[in-house]
Enzyme design. Structure first.
Site, PDB file in Angstrom:
ATOM      1  N   HIS A  96      13.188  39.462  11.434  1.00  0.00           N
ATOM      2  CA  HIS A  96      12.052  39.282  12.354  1.00  0.00           C
ATOM      3  C   HIS A  96      12.166  40.236  13.556  1.00  0.00           C
ATOM      4  O   HIS A  96      12.075  39.826  14.708  1.00  0.00           O
ATOM      5  CB  HIS A  96      11.973  37.833  12.836  1.00  0.00           C
ATOM      6  N   ASP A 270       8.895  32.968  15.438  1.00  0.00           N
ATOM      7  CA  ASP A 270       9.869  33.971  14.989  1.00  0.00           C
ATOM      8  C   ASP A 270       9.327  35.386  15.124  1.00  0.00           C
ATOM      9  O   ASP A 270      10.093  36.343  15.247  1.00  0.00           O
ATOM     10  CB  ASP A 270      10.246  33.742  13.520  1.00  0.00           C
ATOM     11  N   MET A 301      12.973  26.130  12.611  1.00  0.00           N
ATOM     12  CA  MET A 301      12.609  24.768  12.207  1.00  0.00           C
ATOM     13  C   MET A 301      13.330  24.297  10.941  1.00  0.00           C
ATOM     14  O   MET A 301      13.855  23.184  10.905  1.00  0.00           O
ATOM     15  CB  MET A 301      11.096  24.661  12.025  1.00  0.00           C
TER      16      MET A 301
END
EC number: 1.4.1.1
Length: 371
Positions: A96, A270, A301
């Site tokens: 990311h 993210d 999460m």
């Protein structure tokens, strides 16, 4: 090949990059799998489980990283992990990078080869290594949102499905992809009134057909977003621009139109988040309030349901890990254009265009390095 599996060190990250079953497959192919001691405990896998699969345990973190040729992780490397990377090593994990300039520059400086789970594509379309965690995150987003709506959490005190004689919560999901569909499906199953916004008419048609009209499907426009802001009790941001930063769809000014105690869950955090007021939070302190609106922006999460997530992730990543271990990164990527889409950084060069554009850095075609 020497394959290292370090223990994740991000806040409340309990997943591990490989199950004992996955380790057994790699060991059976002649590879040396080295797992950091206690790496799997958070996901319910003991050191003994990994040893029984043929993996070696290593308590010395520095030695684990130094000896590795291929490093398997779940989350993006933290600062101390980036410092351990060196040229000649291959890192395979979620990166990311479009949301993390300092991480991007750190990986470039390391000289390592960095392949991102989330940018690998599939022949039939989609992102096969992002999909399993997107499924988990989408379903968890509704659980998190429902909990955040409770008065003790700062919410409006609304029960998602309502009760006889009392209307259910209104849930809007922005984005109809894997995250969005799973969030909508979960909310629908709990009895909420669900609306999905998306820019793709074919995708909305698919959702309408699949769920037989039980959820509203709306083409996403500025007007539609403004209506969602006014009417919703829970909004789930499930927007994805592969490999790039998420667009900011709900601004700070729009919060004043939301109901007091309503909730925003930003699954796109993210990638920088899709709400202007989003900032990354942790499982330890998952929410904060801006202008009376509860924000849930936990960046990992699926880490809260580590056993399910680890098994789902290994199922998806293992064929790619096997290719890397059997062939080396260069041949593995040369043999598979879809796998090659995962290359983000190699030997100080940035090979993912969206990340280069996000930070104004030089971009190099991955194909020129793969051969």
């Amino acid at each position: 090949m020497k394959i290292a599996v370090p223990k994740e060190i991000k806040n409340h990250e309990y997943r591990v990059a490989l199950t004992p079953s996955g380790a057994r497959e790699l060991v059976g192919r002649g590879h040396d799998v080295i797992v950091q001691a206690a790496a799997g405990e958070g996901a319910g896998f003991s050191d003994a489980d990994f040893e029984a699969a043929g993996a070696r345990l290593e308590a010395d973190v520095a030695k684990l990283w130094d000896d590795a040729e291929l490093i398997l992780k779940v989350k993006e490397p933290q600062a101390e992990e980036v410092a351990r990377l060196s040229a000649g090593q291959t890192l395979f994990t979620y990166l990311h990078l479009a949301a993390e300039e300092s991480l991007t520059k750190g990986l470039l400086d390391s000289g390592a080869t960095c392949i991102a789970y989330e940018t690998i594509t599939a022949p039939e379309g989609g992102l096969p290594l992002l999909a399993p965690m997107s499924t988990v995150a989408g379903r968890m987003a509704v659980q998190a949102g429902a909990h955040s709506l409770e008065k003790a959490q700062g919410g409006a005190g609304i029960l998602l499905p309502g009760v006889p004689g009392v209307a259910p919560a209104r849930v809007t999901v922005i984005g109809g992809g894997v995250v969005g569909e799973n969030a909508a499906r979960m909310a629908l199953g709990l009895g909420a009134e669900v609306t999905v916004l998306d820019k793709s008419i074919p995708r909305l048609e698919t959702l309408d057909d699949r769920y037989q009209g039980r959820m509203k499907t709306v083409f996403s426009t500025a007007d539609a977003l403004e209506e969602a802001v006014r009417e919703s009790d829970l909004i789930i941001g499930a927007v994805l621009v592969p490999g790039a930063a998420a667009p900011k769809l709900i601004t700070r000014d729009m919060l004043s139109d939301m109901k007091p105690g309503s909730v925003l869950v930003d699954v796109a955090i993210d990638q920088g988040g899709c709400f202007e007021t989003s900032k990354p939070t942790t499982h330890a302190e998952p929410t904060y309030v801006v202008d009376g609106v509860v924000h849930y922006c936990v960046a990992n999460m699926p880490g809260a349901v580590a056993r399910t997530s680890t098994q789902a992730l290994t199922n998806a990543t293992l064929p790619f890990v096997v290719a890397l271990a059997d062939k080396g990164w260069q041949k593995a990527l040369a043999d598979d254009d879809h796998f090659a889409a995962g290359l983000n950084v190699h030997d100080g060069k940035l090979t993912y265009r969206a990340v280069a554009e996000a930070f104004g850095l030089e971009y190099v075609e991955a194909a020129s390095l793969i051969g």
